[in-house]
Scaffold this active site. Structure first.
Site, PDB file in Angstrom:
ATOM      1  N   ASP A   1      26.453   0.783 -18.681  1.00 58.50           N
ATOM      2  CA  ASP A   1      26.604   1.238 -20.144  1.00 58.50           C
ATOM      3  C   ASP A   1      26.790  -0.024 -20.947  1.00 58.50           C
ATOM      4  O   ASP A   1      27.731  -0.481 -20.772  1.00 58.50           O
ATOM      5  CB  ASP A   1      27.554   2.410 -20.310  1.00 58.50           C
ATOM      6  CG  ASP A   1      27.126   3.358 -21.717  1.00 58.50           C
ATOM      7  OD1 ASP A   1      27.075   3.072 -22.226  1.00 58.50           O
ATOM      8  OD2 ASP A   1      27.279   4.453 -21.056  1.00 58.50           O
TER       9      ASP A   1
ATOM     10  N   HIS B   1      27.396  13.357 -21.109  1.00 59.20           N
ATOM     11  CA  HIS B   1      28.985  13.537 -21.331  1.00 59.20           C
ATOM     12  C   HIS B   1      29.271  13.915 -22.808  1.00 59.20           C
ATOM     13  O   HIS B   1      30.493  13.826 -22.957  1.00 59.20           O
ATOM     14  CB  HIS B   1      29.568  12.132 -20.768  1.00 59.20           C
ATOM     15  CG  HIS B   1      29.175  11.023 -21.774  1.00 59.20           C
ATOM     16  ND1 HIS B   1      27.970  10.516 -21.909  1.00 59.20           N
ATOM     17  CD2 HIS B   1      29.939  10.343 -22.750  1.00 59.20           C
ATOM     18  CE1 HIS B   1      27.931   9.757 -22.673  1.00 59.20           C
ATOM     19  NE2 HIS B   1      29.195   9.504 -23.026  1.00 59.20           N
ATOM     20  N   ASP B   2      28.301  14.036 -23.730  1.00 59.73           N
ATOM     21  CA  ASP B   2      28.560  14.298 -25.256  1.00 59.73           C
ATOM     22  C   ASP B   2      28.365  15.646 -25.527  1.00 59.73           C
ATOM     23  O   ASP B   2      28.324  16.091 -26.537  1.00 59.73           O
ATOM     24  CB  ASP B   2      28.060  13.345 -26.016  1.00 59.73           C
ATOM     25  CG  ASP B   2      28.451  11.895 -25.957  1.00 59.73           C
ATOM     26  OD1 ASP B   2      29.613  11.680 -25.424  1.00 59.73           O
ATOM     27  OD2 ASP B   2      27.688  11.059 -26.113  1.00 59.73           O
TER      28      ASP B   2
END
Ligand code: ISL
Length: 533
Positions: A99, A325-326
């Site tokens: 990332d 993950h959001d």
């Protein structure tokens, strides 16, 4: 066939490292933990692991606030662990995607400390500093995605700095050539270490209006909605100059062999596809999040797939994302039965699928008691379901203590159904959602039509979404029929587009059953039919 790249044929799996596997009992996942689970990922059949940030960070936004781009946070391990991760992944023919968080640093990054030290500091313009508005107060109406103004006043130098996210995440100034060079250097550092690509965080945010114009009000905004949506982020995101930067990143990637550039971009489709760049010299995969916001309705999904296919520039490779993950987990968004249908959809659409850790075992959002909330978004804008902790709970490996995730106290609570919903139990269950994922991934890998074949919409009949995936050569073609409803439905009159044998059902039975002119689907059932030649 050989002209397709690994990131076109393969499946990407997102690991949120804090929650994947803890090796040292501190309750937080780490790199040695991830290494220990690579064999599982290999078994699952995915091709690439995208790992959310592992860099040194004060963890105000759990790693998306980076204080040093070229090291590993001790919480996750060391650079030596990282090198081992690359080697061990590659030994198993798995790619490793990191990332990259270029829009902002942590306020504890040395660059920001310097920048804020004085107006004359050489790094002052590495960040976005502005004088107060003439009557005092923030320079304009720009809002933070995490609530409140995007401008933070800094007493020492009497100016405001811009932060699209937390005030502890000051935005870098990508109009500075020095910033561009420094950040390309960061990418080089990791590419040289063997990383196979990057998922670039909030790529569409990188450049802001050079005239600092106010964002226009959003007429659709209503009380109770996400406060960030009060204005339309016209002057803070998706500025035309961003494409020059994407092009620079891509040019760097192209100096290496076979690396992938993925962009995290939340935009309507026609803007999203611009990120492939002119002549496709931009991002290889601008993440397509349409399935995340989609209404779970057959005609809506059909339209959305059509629109995306139609918007893709010539030669651009599609991709689909079901969760991250959001976002609330797919099993929570559509329910457990439809989560299986969603898996079949994701893995049979044309384009690279990205799946989020735990979705393959049917993990759902976990309610977080107020005293265990970690996410700053929930803390800043409480009670509206915006918090992201529920979808970040620890991976459920087994029925043992703490789901086999940690020997200590997990940083977030573990789902209460973990004794049945876990890897160990589901691997042994021929009807589990994990078995379904395993078979879908294996089938996709083995069949050219599913991996890289053409997409032909069939039609929607009631709650049933159907399409054919066709190979170019004389390999099998497949009909995919997905019942998005909770009532049985029989598809009729598809002629040769239904004649064949069932290759897979979301219920994991019926394999080999002959299909003629009629295909009966049970409630919440999806099937893949291998069409007769
Ligand atoms: O918050 C949003 C809008 O109000 C989101 O659309 C947001 O832009 C998106 O989730 C961006 O996410 C990425 O950047 C954030 C980080 O907190 C997220 O975890 C990351 O995925 C800041 O780095």
């Amino acid at each position: 066939m050989t002209s397709f790249r690994w990131w076109q044929r393969g499946t990407i799996y997102q690991v949120y490292p804090r929650s994947f596997m803890d090796s040292n009992g501190d309750g937080v996942g780490d790199l040695p933990g991830l290494i220990a689970r690579l064999d599982y990922l290999r078994w699952l059949g995915i091709d690439a692991v995208w790992c959310s940030p592992i860099y040194p960070s004060p963890m105000k936004d759990f790693g998306y606030d980076v204080s040093d781009y070229t090291d590993v946070d001790p919480l996750f391990g060391t650079l030596a662990d990282f090198d081992q991760l690359v080697a061990e992944a590659h030994n198993r023919a798995l790619k490793l995607v990191l990332d990259f968080v270029p829009n902002h640093t942590s306020d504890e990054h040395a660059w920001f400390r310097e920048s804020r030290s004085s107006r004359d500091d050489p790094k002052r313009d590495w960040y976005i500093w502005r004088d107060p508005a003439p009557g005092g107060g923030p320079p304009n109406n720009w809002l933070s995605c995490f609530g409140g103004s995007a401008w933070q006043f800094d007493e020492r130098t009497g100016q405001y700095y811009y932060h699209a996210f937390l005030k502890e995440q000051p935005d870098l100034n990508w109009r500075s050539p020095e910033v561009v060079e420094a950040m390309l250097g960061v990418l080089r550092f990791w590419l040289d270490r063997g990383v196979d690509g990057f998922r670039v965080d909030v790529l569409w945010h990188l450049v802001k209006d050079d005239q600092f114009r106010d964002n226009p009000p959003n007429p659709a905004w209503r009380e109770g909605m996400d406060p960030y949506q009060r204005v339309i982020p016209l002057f803070t995101t998706d500025r035309p100059e961003v494409h020059g930067i994407v092009r620079r990143m891509r040019a760097l990637f192209d100096e290496y062999r076979d690396r992938v550039l993925i962009g995290e971009i939340y935009l309507p489709v026609e803007r999203l596809v611009q990120y492939y760049g002119p002549d496709l010299r931009g991002a290889n995969l601008p993440f397509n999040f349409q399935l995340i916001s989609a209404r779970w309705d057959a005609s809506h999904l059909e339209r959305l797939v059509d629109e995306y296919e139609a918007a893709l520039p010539e030669g651009a490779w599609p991709n689909w994302v079901l969760g991250n993950h959001d976002q609330h987990r797919i099993a929570t968004r559509v329910g457990g039965a439809q989560a299986r249908v969603a898996a079949m959809l994701l893995l049979t659409l044309r384009g690279t699928p990205t799946l989020y850790y735990g979705d393959e075992i049917g993990m759902h959002d976990v309610a977080i008691p107020p005293d265990r909330v970690h996410d700053p978004f929930e803390k800043n804008v409480p009670g509206r379901g915006l918090g992201r902790d529920p979808e970040r709970t620890p991976m459920q490996w087994s029925a043992r203590d703490n789901a086999g995730f940690t020997a200590g106290t997990p940083w977030l609570p573990i789902a209460s159904d973990f004794t049945s919903a876990n890897v160990a139990v589901e691997r042994g269950d021929p009807r589990s959602i994990l078995t379904l994922y395993h078979q879908l991934i294996a089938m996709r890998r083995g069949e050219a039509a599913l991996e890289v074949g053409r997409f032909e919409p069939v039609r929607v009949e009631g709650d049933v979404l159907a399409y054919v995936r066709r190979s170019r050569k004389d390999e099998s073609d497949f009909l995919v029929a997905l019942n998005l409803g909770s009532r049985p439905h029989a598809l009729r009159g598809l002629g040769n587009s239904s004649r064949g044998t069932i290759a897979l059902s979301t219920h994991l039975d019926r394999v080999g059953e002959t299909v003629g002119e009629e295909l009966a689907l049970r409630a919440d059932e999806g099937v893949i039919v291998r069409l007769a030649p």
